[in-house]
Design a protein around this motif. Structure first.
Motif, short mmCIF file in Angstrom:
data_model
loop_
_atom_site.label_atom_id
_atom_site.label_comp_id
_atom_site.label_asym_id
_atom_site.label_seq_id
_atom_site.Cartn_x
_atom_site.Cartn_y
_atom_site.Cartn_z
N GLU A 18 -5.43 1.53 6.57
CA GLU A 18 -5.58 1.88 5.26
C GLU A 18 -6.44 1.02 4.62
OE1 GLU A 18 -1.74 3.34 6.83
OE2 GLU A 18 -2.67 1.37 6.91
N THR A 19 -7.29 1.63 3.42
CA THR A 19 -8.15 1.17 2.55
C THR A 19 -7.56 1.57 1.24
OG1 THR A 19 -9.76 2.87 2.87
CG2 THR A 19 -10.17 0.89 4.29
N ALA B 85 -7.79 -4.65 2.52
CA ALA B 85 -7.42 -3.36 2.45
C ALA B 85 -6.93 -3.04 0.86
CB ALA B 85 -5.90 -3.25 3.00
#
Length: 309
Positions: free
Chosen positions: A177-178, A200
């Motif tokens: 995830e970012t 993130a």
């Protein structure tokens, strides 16, 4: 890994339905939890009740058993599920889960990453908070814990939650995830994830670590301070004490929920921005560059403490 699905989650309101869990409370406050099934009966030494007498009726009804004992019927609240759910790892107690939701500002639509799914207790609070438009991505290193968490979450929500993704693996190695709004770390060594968390989180995002001991709390605070991408961390704990209220006998209960864990929160700075040097008087020898810190008089320390309060 559990991928999001189109399953409709079970909502905890409206008339009782087959498959719902129900708490039956007797006059002495003892609770029995049953799962409603057509044609089934609840049996106790105080008589029996037909499940069909409950299905289709509203919460808050009183049912009389064949033994003449009245039972009050409600659905369990989320904190009831938390304290009674099967456990792999220790659960996050409701008092701490509530503080995480509030102090980490878990809002509807938030994109949340959780490291350490444990038994799924905190996951359920996070899923309730982010709502149908948010996401919770949980990382759990142990497959046996992940299975317990998956079972508990699906039991509470009536099936796979469409906003939840569960990955078996460590956050620092497996995170994909970012542009994340919040990261919750419920793990033994959260300081090992600080760099991955910084990458993130969006600017203004928040990390919240839940740890059990003062040494863990100290290390994660110092790691966040030294990283350079976070504003000054805030560390705290909460204590809960219930009260006995009976006529003129109004007093604190003899038992309370004392220490269960510490919480540490910190905000993500914008890229390329250094946090301002904190004006504080550290313990002697606490920092290698202690002599380089700006001197602060005792009066300034007292003034700043007063402002903080």
């Amino acid at each position: 890994m559990s991928e999001p699905s189109d399953v409709t989650i079970r909502t905890p309101h409206g008339p009782f339905r087959a498959g719902d869990q129900v708490q039956l409370t007797d006059p002495k406050g003892r609770i029995n939890t049953i799962t409603l099934q057509p044609g089934k009966q609840f049996h106790s030494h105080k008589g029996w009740l037909e499940h069909d007498e409950i299905i289709g009726r509203p919460e808050g009804i009183v049912l009389r058993s064949s033994g003449g004992i009245d039972f009050l019927a409600f659905r369990p609240l989320l904190h009831d599920h938390t304290l009674r759910m099967p456990r792999g790892a220790a659960v996050v107690y409701p008092k701490d889960a509530g503080q995480i939701v509030a102090m980490a500002d878990i809002f509807p639509g938030a994109r949340v990453v959780e490291a350490g799914a444990g038994s799924g207790a905190l996951t359920c609070f996070l899923l309730r908070a982010v709502g149908e438009h948010g996401t919770v991505s949980s990382y759990e290193r142990r497959e046996d814990f992940a299975q317990v968490a998956r079972t508990n979450v699906e039991r509470i929500f009536g099936g796979p939650h469409p906003s939840w993704r569960l990955t078996i693996g460590s956050l620092e190695d497996a995170i994909t995830e970012t542009e994340v709004d919040r990261v919750i770390l419920d793990m033994l060594a959260p300081w090992e994830c600080v760099d991955a968390v910084a990458k993130a989180l969006i600017p203004g995002g928040l990390v919240c670590a839940y740890v059990a001991t003062t040494t863990q709390m100290s290390r994660v605070v110092e790691e966040l301070r030294g990283h350079g991408a976070f504003a000054e961390p805030y560390a705290f704990e909460t204590l809960v004490r219930s009260w006995h209220v009976e006529g003129l006998a109004v007093r604190p209960d003899h038992r309370m929920v004392g220490h269960t864990g510490f919480l540490v929160t910190a905000r993500r700075m914008a890229d390329g921005v250094e946090p301002p040097r904190r004006r504080r008087r550290p313990a002697k020898g606490a920092y290698a560059d202690e002599q380089a810190l700006p001197e602060t008089s005792a009066g300034e320390v007292d003034h700043e403490a007063g402002n903080a309060e």
